[in-house]
Write an enzyme that holds these catalytic residues in place. Sequence first.
Site, mmCIF file in Angstrom:
data_model
loop_
_atom_site.group_PDB
_atom_site.id
_atom_site.type_symbol
_atom_site.label_atom_id
_atom_site.label_comp_id
_atom_site.label_asym_id
_atom_site.label_seq_id
_atom_site.Cartn_x
_atom_site.Cartn_y
_atom_site.Cartn_z
ATOM 1 N N ASP A 168 -14.785 24.833 46.340
ATOM 2 C CA ASP A 168 -15.495 25.400 45.413
ATOM 3 C C ASP A 168 -16.895 25.819 45.885
ATOM 4 O O ASP A 168 -17.153 25.431 47.063
ATOM 5 C CB ASP A 168 -15.530 24.354 44.040
ATOM 6 C CG ASP A 168 -16.468 24.810 42.870
ATOM 7 O OD1 ASP A 168 -16.357 26.036 42.535
ATOM 8 O OD2 ASP A 168 -17.248 24.007 42.280
ATOM 9 N N SER A 169 -17.688 26.382 44.988
ATOM 10 C CA SER A 169 -19.110 26.621 45.227
ATOM 11 C C SER A 169 -19.898 25.412 45.229
ATOM 12 O O SER A 169 -20.890 25.224 45.968
ATOM 13 C CB SER A 169 -19.602 27.515 44.208
ATOM 14 O OG SER A 169 -19.721 26.980 42.765
ATOM 15 N N TYR B 167 -21.755 31.216 42.829
ATOM 16 C CA TYR B 167 -20.578 32.135 43.141
ATOM 17 C C TYR B 167 -20.730 33.281 41.957
ATOM 18 O O TYR B 167 -20.447 34.472 42.048
ATOM 19 C CB TYR B 167 -19.090 31.686 43.015
ATOM 20 C CG TYR B 167 -18.984 31.244 44.675
ATOM 21 C CD1 TYR B 167 -19.797 30.879 45.537
ATOM 22 C CD2 TYR B 167 -17.674 30.672 44.825
ATOM 23 C CE1 TYR B 167 -19.681 30.524 46.663
ATOM 24 C CE2 TYR B 167 -17.028 30.294 46.282
ATOM 25 C CZ TYR B 167 -18.360 30.214 47.111
ATOM 26 O OH TYR B 167 -17.984 29.502 48.457
ATOM 27 N N GLY B 168 -20.714 32.628 40.671
ATOM 28 C CA GLY B 168 -20.616 33.741 39.650
ATOM 29 C C GLY B 168 -21.694 34.841 39.438
ATOM 30 O O GLY B 168 -21.353 35.835 38.873
ATOM 31 N N CYS C 233 -11.808 26.847 41.921
ATOM 32 C CA CYS C 233 -13.025 27.826 41.819
ATOM 33 C C CYS C 233 -12.308 29.106 41.032
ATOM 34 O O CYS C 233 -11.737 29.800 41.482
ATOM 35 C CB CYS C 233 -13.927 28.074 42.756
ATOM 36 S SG CYS C 233 -15.165 29.395 42.402
ATOM 37 N N ASN C 234 -12.716 29.134 39.814
ATOM 38 C CA ASN C 234 -12.434 30.398 38.948
ATOM 39 C C ASN C 234 -12.814 31.670 39.597
ATOM 40 O O ASN C 234 -12.066 32.726 39.779
ATOM 41 C CB ASN C 234 -12.645 30.432 37.548
ATOM 42 C CG ASN C 234 -12.025 29.313 36.601
ATOM 43 O OD1 ASN C 234 -10.939 29.829 36.100
ATOM 44 N ND2 ASN C 234 -12.428 28.136 36.742
ATOM 45 N N THR C 235 -14.065 31.661 40.150
ATOM 46 C CA THR C 235 -14.645 32.881 40.358
ATOM 47 C C THR C 235 -14.010 33.471 41.908
ATOM 48 O O THR C 235 -13.569 34.487 42.047
ATOM 49 C CB THR C 235 -16.214 32.679 40.593
ATOM 50 O OG1 THR C 235 -16.971 31.956 39.466
ATOM 51 C CG2 THR C 235 -16.859 33.866 40.826
ATOM 52 N N GLU D 240 -25.203 21.573 38.077
ATOM 53 C CA GLU D 240 -25.584 21.247 39.468
ATOM 54 C C GLU D 240 -27.054 20.451 39.550
ATOM 55 O O GLU D 240 -26.998 19.824 40.496
ATOM 56 C CB GLU D 240 -25.629 22.556 40.412
ATOM 57 C CG GLU D 240 -24.431 23.036 40.720
ATOM 58 C CD GLU D 240 -23.642 22.333 41.893
ATOM 59 O OE1 GLU D 240 -23.955 21.742 42.708
ATOM 60 O OE2 GLU D 240 -22.263 22.412 42.017
ATOM 61 N N CYS E 107 -14.238 27.824 34.036
ATOM 62 C CA CYS E 107 -15.155 27.516 35.335
ATOM 63 C C CYS E 107 -14.736 25.965 35.737
ATOM 64 O O CYS E 107 -14.900 24.869 34.744
ATOM 65 C CB CYS E 107 -16.831 27.808 34.983
ATOM 66 S SG CYS E 107 -17.643 27.200 36.329
ATOM 67 N N THR E 108 -14.569 25.487 37.024
ATOM 68 C CA THR E 108 -14.428 24.049 37.126
ATOM 69 C C THR E 108 -15.702 23.127 37.032
ATOM 70 O O THR E 108 -15.349 21.940 37.028
ATOM 71 C CB THR E 108 -13.589 24.139 38.785
ATOM 72 O OG1 THR E 108 -14.683 24.582 39.432
ATOM 73 C CG2 THR E 108 -12.295 24.733 38.730
ATOM 74 N N HIS E 109 -16.754 23.679 36.771
ATOM 75 C CA HIS E 109 -17.931 22.887 36.648
ATOM 76 C C HIS E 109 -17.794 22.381 35.263
ATOM 77 O O HIS E 109 -18.337 21.388 34.862
ATOM 78 C CB HIS E 109 -19.209 23.633 36.766
ATOM 79 C CG HIS E 109 -19.634 23.892 38.272
ATOM 80 N ND1 HIS E 109 -19.165 24.508 39.113
ATOM 81 C CD2 HIS E 109 -20.536 23.211 38.743
ATOM 82 C CE1 HIS E 109 -19.785 24.407 40.299
ATOM 83 N NE2 HIS E 109 -20.635 23.595 40.180
#
Length: 273
Positions: free
Chosen positions: A12-13, A43-44, A74-76, A153, A185-187
């Site tokens: 992921d980012s 990344y978005g 990561c979706n992006t 983050e 979004c995985t966050h």
Amino acid sequence: MKSSQVSIGIYDSGVGGLTVWYALKKLIKQDLVYFGDTAHIPYGEKTKEQIIFYSQTIIDFLKKQQVGLIVAACNTSSALALPSLQCSVSLPIFGVIIPAVQKGIEATHNKKVGLIATVGTIDSGSYQKHFSSMAPDVKLIPQKCPKLVTLIESGKLDGAEVNGVLHEYLEPLLEKGIDTLILGCTHYPFLLRPIREIIGPKITIIDPAWQTARNVREWLIAHNYTDSMLPTSDEFWTSGDPQEFQKKAERFIGRLIDTVNYLPFGEETMIYE
Ligand code: DGL
């Protein structure tokens, strides 16, 4: 006869993919190698070319670590890079978008599904494309959420600032009468509690991590991999500050991590030739 062990690469980012790591950890007993590309977060906001470059570089690195399959947590990256990388990379790569769509279709009764995601994921049209082909009668209502990843983050998971931003993003979806909300979004699962408080108890929330882990588990079973009988290992890598990543990751997954390894890479610096 295949060996029963296969290590799984996850990327992921940043720390968002740990939500998928957590689900894999609960459902699968195999070694896990996690890469958080915090040097290039978010990344978005990046271009498709950048996302393909970061994803390709990380996948090459994970392959060198001898992983047998990869999860783009990561979706992006799933939206912008996987369509081309899935054709060129020799390993199976699982993304998080199809599992999210599967669960969204299963959950909705009134056929109005809300999607919160990064600008890159929504602009890619990937969710819309999958809904249109798998359930054309479902109306997808997307909402870009450019401020959330940076908040998460920076360690902000609740409080007035988080609530204010969530209200701004969620209210338009509530006004449209959604009965299902995809955390695209995985966050975002790290904000589950404040999200639930704002949307109330009736809307189904989809965290794609769990269906992703189930899909990986099914693939392993279909390919004759069995749960490891030996203790499994967890390896963590980041392109950013390892101490910072470790502190955040430990807080978010609720357990201590031995070491976070540092592997920098940039636009001009390939990890490997
Ligand atoms: N967790 C990522 C996703 O699912 C990260 C987004 C970002 O870095 O902007 O899209």
